[in-house]
Design a protein around this motif. Structure first.
Motif, short mmCIF file in Angstrom:
data_model
loop_
_atom_site.label_atom_id
_atom_site.label_comp_id
_atom_site.label_asym_id
_atom_site.label_seq_id
_atom_site.Cartn_x
_atom_site.Cartn_y
_atom_site.Cartn_z
N ASN A 238 6.85 13.14 -0.92
CA ASN A 238 5.94 12.07 -1.35
C ASN A 238 5.97 10.90 -0.37
O ASN A 238 4.94 10.28 -0.08
N GLY A 239 7.16 10.58 0.13
CA GLY A 239 7.28 9.48 1.09
C GLY A 239 6.55 9.78 2.38
O GLY A 239 5.85 8.91 2.93
N ILE A 240 6.71 11.02 2.87
CA ILE A 240 6.01 11.41 4.10
C ILE A 240 4.51 11.39 3.89
O ILE A 240 3.74 10.93 4.75
N PHE A 241 4.07 11.87 2.74
CA PHE A 241 2.64 11.89 2.42
C PHE A 241 2.07 10.47 2.40
O PHE A 241 1.01 10.19 2.99
N ALA A 242 2.78 9.55 1.73
CA ALA A 242 2.32 8.17 1.65
C ALA A 242 2.33 7.52 3.04
O ALA A 242 1.42 6.75 3.40
N LEU A 243 3.35 7.83 3.83
CA LEU A 243 3.44 7.25 5.16
C LEU A 243 2.30 7.73 6.07
O LEU A 243 1.73 6.95 6.84
N LEU A 244 1.96 9.02 5.96
CA LEU A 244 0.86 9.55 6.77
C LEU A 244 -0.46 8.87 6.42
O LEU A 244 -1.26 8.54 7.31
N ILE A 245 -0.70 8.69 5.13
CA ILE A 245 -1.93 8.01 4.72
C ILE A 245 -1.95 6.57 5.24
O ILE A 245 -2.97 6.06 5.72
N ILE B 172 0.84 -1.20 0.00
CA ILE B 172 0.00 0.00 0.00
C ILE B 172 0.87 1.26 0.00
O ILE B 172 0.61 2.22 -0.72
N PHE B 173 1.92 1.23 0.81
CA PHE B 173 2.85 2.37 0.85
C PHE B 173 3.48 2.62 -0.52
O PHE B 173 3.58 3.75 -0.98
N ALA B 174 3.90 1.54 -1.19
CA ALA B 174 4.53 1.67 -2.50
C ALA B 174 3.56 2.25 -3.53
O ALA B 174 3.92 3.10 -4.35
N VAL B 175 2.29 1.79 -3.48
CA VAL B 175 1.29 2.30 -4.42
C VAL B 175 1.00 3.77 -4.16
O VAL B 175 0.93 4.58 -5.10
#
Length: 283
Positions: free
Chosen positions: A258-265, A16-19
């Motif tokens: 982008n990594g922080i954004f994906a991690l927060l989600i 999910i994080f990668a997507v």
């Protein structure tokens, strides 16, 4: 839990994080929609950075057309023609006596005419230009076009001068008109290759910009009608934004964001699952 069980729960979250990371925006998006004649429906816009005002294709083509229409002709200067003409004047026998000085005067006049040059009759159309270049002594020298002679004007000038200096001289019996016609011949030839090369290169000197907008300068205020000038400035701003801001070479901050954004989600998803289905984590 063993390693296989851990991977069973970790891998879905990693996927999910990668997507989410892959779907995150890669660059800032241009957020304005406008067209000439409409009103600016956004807040007042100021330039966030310096950028050039780019010319339109029509403006560039118009400038190139204007430059190429003002063709500056190049001519080759022939010293051989001049030498032969002066030699013929020097070898002419005027019979001595009181008209012996006519030869010296004629030689001086011929030399004066050739210092500028004589164009062939069919080349005079090129002198519509204000300036011409003449290849002489291995370099191109600039001359005002109206200082060049045609065959007819050079002969008329020499005959008129001799008639004024020697009003009583029997120029016809001395065969002066025939001599003048034979020694005053074109010594300039049109250099089409150099002319085409130099004038075609002028197209490359057309500047693609009209000027620059400084950071903080007003671009459009809310409710303003988008004129052609404003649209041109906004188009230039958009081009600069997309070329330099959206595609910056330093993309590390973007990847980190982008990594922080994906991690927060992902964390939000985990928290939702934790509170909604706590048994998943108990297992």
């Amino acid at each position: 839990m063993n390693v296989r069980t851990n991977l069973r729960y970790i891998l879905p979250f990693a996927l999910i994080f990668a997507v989410l990371f892959a779907l995150a925006p890669r660059s800032p998006k241009w957020g304005f929609d406008y067209k000439k004649g409409s009103t600016w429906k956004y807040e007042t816009l100021f330039a966030p950075f310096d950028f050039p005002i780019l010319k339109t294709e029509d403006q560039i083509l118009s400038e190139r057309s204007l430059i190429t229409s003002e063709t500056v002709p190049y001519y080759k200067y022939s010293y051989d023609v001049v030498a032969k003409s002066l030699q013929r004047v020097a070898q002419t026998d005027f019979g001595g006596g009181q008209w012996a000085s006519v030869a010296d005067t004629l030689a001086a006049l011929v030399g004066k005419v050739y210092r500028n040059g004589i164009l062939p009759a069919d080349e005079m159309g090129f002198t519509d230009a204000e300036l011409v270049y003449i290849h002489r002594d291995k370099r191109a020298q600039m001359f005002p076009a109206d200082e060049l002679y045609s065959v007819a004007s050079s002969r008329a000038y020499v005959e008129s001068y001799l008639s004024s200096v020697y009003p009583d001289a029997p120029l016809d019996s001395l065969q002066i008109p025939g001599l003048i016609s034979s020694v005053l011949v074109p010594n300039l030839t049109f250099d089409s290759q150099t002319t085409a090369l130099v004038n075609s290169s002028k197209e490359n000197v057309v500047s693609p910009t009209l000027g620059y907008v400084k950071a903080g300068q007003l671009l459009a205020y809310e409710g303003e009608v988008i004129t052609s000038d404003i649209a041109q400035v906004l188009d230039s701003f958009k081009t600069e934004f997309e070329s330099n801001v959206s595609y910056s070479k330093n993309r590390l901050p973007m990847w980190i964001g982008n990594g922080i954004f994906a991690l927060l989600i992902l964390l939000c998803l985990i928290l939702c699952l934790h509170f909604s289905f706590p048994r998943i984590f108990n297992r």
